[in-house]
Design an enzyme around this catalytic site. Sequence first.
Site, PDB file in Angstrom:
ATOM      1  N   SER A 100     -26.963  11.057  -6.720  1.00  0.00           N
ATOM      2  CA  SER A 100     -26.687  11.947  -5.591  1.00  0.00           C
ATOM      3  C   SER A 100     -27.479  13.231  -5.747  1.00  0.00           C
ATOM      4  CB  SER A 100     -25.207  12.323  -5.536  1.00  0.00           C
ATOM      5  OG  SER A 100     -24.403  11.203  -5.609  1.00  0.00           O
ATOM      6  N   TYR A 119     -27.123   8.454 -14.753  1.00  0.00           N
ATOM      7  CA  TYR A 119     -26.381   7.462 -15.556  1.00  0.00           C
ATOM      8  C   TYR A 119     -26.735   6.032 -15.141  1.00  0.00           C
ATOM      9  CZ  TYR A 119     -23.024  10.750 -17.717  1.00  0.00           C
ATOM     10  OH  TYR A 119     -22.435  11.724 -18.451  1.00  0.00           O
ATOM     11  N   SER A 120     -26.351   5.660 -13.907  1.00  0.00           N
ATOM     12  CA  SER A 120     -26.493   4.267 -13.475  1.00  0.00           C
ATOM     13  C   SER A 120     -27.954   3.841 -13.438  1.00  0.00           C
ATOM     14  CB  SER A 120     -25.900   4.092 -12.079  1.00  0.00           C
ATOM     15  OG  SER A 120     -24.526   4.328 -12.105  1.00  0.00           O
ATOM     16  N   ASN A 169     -13.182  -1.202  -7.811  1.00  0.00           N
ATOM     17  CA  ASN A 169     -11.760  -1.570  -7.876  1.00  0.00           C
ATOM     18  C   ASN A 169     -11.510  -2.632  -8.946  1.00  0.00           C
ATOM     19  OD1 ASN A 169     -11.164   0.187  -5.840  1.00  0.00           O
ATOM     20  ND2 ASN A 169     -10.263  -1.345  -4.465  1.00  0.00           N
ATOM     21  N   GLU A 176     -12.372  16.147 -15.812  1.00  0.00           N
ATOM     22  CA  GLU A 176     -11.964  16.258 -14.416  1.00  0.00           C
ATOM     23  C   GLU A 176     -10.479  16.606 -14.292  1.00  0.00           C
ATOM     24  OE1 GLU A 176     -12.630  15.964 -10.267  1.00  0.00           O
ATOM     25  OE2 GLU A 176     -10.972  15.063 -11.326  1.00  0.00           O
TER      26      GLU A 176
END
Lengths: 396, 396
Positions: free
Chosen positions: B168, B133-134, B376, B251
């Site tokens: 990851s 994605y990123s 955040n 999720e």
Amino acid sequence: MEFRFTEEQEMIRATAETFLAELSTSAAVRAAMVTERGYDPALWQRMCADMCWQAMHIPEEYGGLGLGYVELVATLEQMGRYLLCSPFYATVCLAANALLVAATDAQKRHYLPQLAAGTTGTLAFTGSSGRWDAATVEVTCTPEGDGYRLRGSYRYVPDGHTAQLLVCAARAPGSEGEAGISLFVIAADTPGISRQWLPTMDQTRRQAQLVFDDVLVPAAALLGEAGEGWLPLARIIDLATVAIAADQVGGAQQSLDMTLAYLQERVQFGRVIASYQAVKHKAADMMVRAEAGRSAIYYAACIADEALAGGPLGRELAEAASIAKAYCSDAYFFNAGCGIQLHGGVGFTAEYDIQLYFKRAKSTETFLGNGAWHRERLARLLLDGPAPAAVTEALA
Amino acid sequence: MKLSCSAADEQFRQEVAAWLAANLCGEFESVRYRGGPGDEHSCVGERKAWERRLHQGGWTGLGWPREYGGRGASIEQQVIFNEEYARAGGPGRIGHIGETLAGPTLIAFGTQEQKARYLPGILRGEDFWCQGYSEPSAGSDLANVKTRARFDPDRRQWCITGQKVWTSLAHEAQYCFVIARTDPASVGHRGLGFFLLAMDQAGIEVRPIEQLTGTSEFNEVFFDEAVCGENDIVGAPGDGWQVAMGLLGFERGVSTLGQQMLFQNEFDEVLRIARENGAATDPAIRQRIADAHVGLRIMRFNSMRMLSGGGDDGSLSREAMIYKLYWATWHRNLGKLAMDVLGPESEILDDAPYALNRLQSLYLFTRSDTIYGGTNQIQRNIIAERALGMPREPRG
């Protein structure tokens, strides 16, 4: 998992919201808070006659509705949200809880129906030391004839100047700490009791000083065993702690909601200030605190129900109460403080209600121990008790 | 509102615990507590074997429908499994991207052929996936994807060119799902496609990113005319954003209590050290330890609310919207607390050149918690805009 309101509980919550939005308005709060009594007796009667709130968690056999702490907490949350000025907390969360925990069946049959029917009450245990543990009890009780002689004074007693029924803690002369404490239930007009309103910074919650000048009470006024009053008193305080945390969550939520309403209408630099990211992030932080606080009080309410019913999870009450009070105290103060800041100049005026929340945030934070006090209580449980594995097991 | 779970769920919990006790031992003893966040690079071979053992036990695809080979477990059972898994020290799941992201996406949006081809390998613990994605210029602004997908009509295949980052387990995965631009003239979330690529091909290069921990959980992945078949696009060209965002709904918080069990393990370690080295007597440390305990318990209560059925309409409830901001901030604070409890010893490594111990790794790795998966700051925007209805940020 059923960690959510049942339909009936949701109805009770919504009914409380509607009732208080209509009757505990800003004007009503401001009218009540400048009187010495501190509340509107007509509203007290409506809460009793129309809503049966005073009877809510009192078992049916003692003239109550037999609902639980979850219903009570849902209602208290709305009371905090609408800054209700009322001896409700003192009567139900202090006096009625004290009787539920410590009284004999005969005492319950005598007193609880009175409270359910609108008699006001409170709990007096704090002396002038400013502590919230057993050391705060300064009034002494000495056996005399068939009863006891009580002598000394109480400070910071919620609605103590108007309550009709008093549950009070006193200790044997010379006793210290948790030893030697006894609980009594007496009429507030018993000879020898003088009561004085203590004007407070937060004008929505009343406090009083009670001086006991050789008050003679009969043996029948004793709750439980003489000298064995600390364990029940600790449990009563824990139940009361959960209840005040619910008031705080309501206040934290309303601080956010009223601030949001202002942010959405105030225009600077050609746009509503709610559109600025610095402002939005502060509002998001306020919502985190209101929601997390709500999770804490709902859990504590379930535990309080267990404790009152004698269930196994009731042993968690002290911990759950401290978690709720530590978090909600800081959350309410944060939200009300941010609320003033985000209101800008008008937040500093008497006219806007956010200042009333800021004051109630502080008074409820201090009452029954602030965040630091409850965190130290938890630290003792975590760090000074049995080995870590056993602690984890106990907390799981 | 109640806290207890059903007898059937309690039985399920015992079944899970018994299986884990019987299997997470012997050859798998060494992987206990390994491979979690910050440690994903460790014991890879053993953890892949463990995935196959889980499959033999029927514990992969727990929440998948039975018709696709899953166990069809309820939300409660999935929560219980995750919690018991973490309690037993189950290793970080190499299969989790396939099981919780790729698989559910294919089940929801894939063709029969895609399901038949890809799902069984995920279930068997043989095919591992990573997520593309990123990109360097598409972090928080994920829709700013520049990677291009061009259809080659002669070879009947898609050709992908571009760069992904923060991927990851890319070096351990057989497959990657990638969002790439199918319409070169498009901008933002329109004109994207969702592709399924085999990692073992000439057009893909994986380069580990050395992190501030000295380890490399994350990678850069370079695509230079990497290919997949014409049937390896999920949904139609242009639907990629909807498919990718559909993942976010899957999720549902089932892993949250398991995650919290890992946090509890870490917190217990901090407690143990504090008691051993005397930090537990420092009043400031006591306050912070108690605060961490309050935070972790409320995280659990919040999840219980979340799992009790907020958002039945498919939208996220308020307690779910605060979850990422809340846990990430809590966990980051725990990392700092751990160092402060360790005192001077916090600086001393296990070994040269840069072997961090578990708590040092926690301290450093938790700096990523408040960044990945929506920083955040982005979380606060989301809360302010979606939950509080504040004006949206202007988007270029």
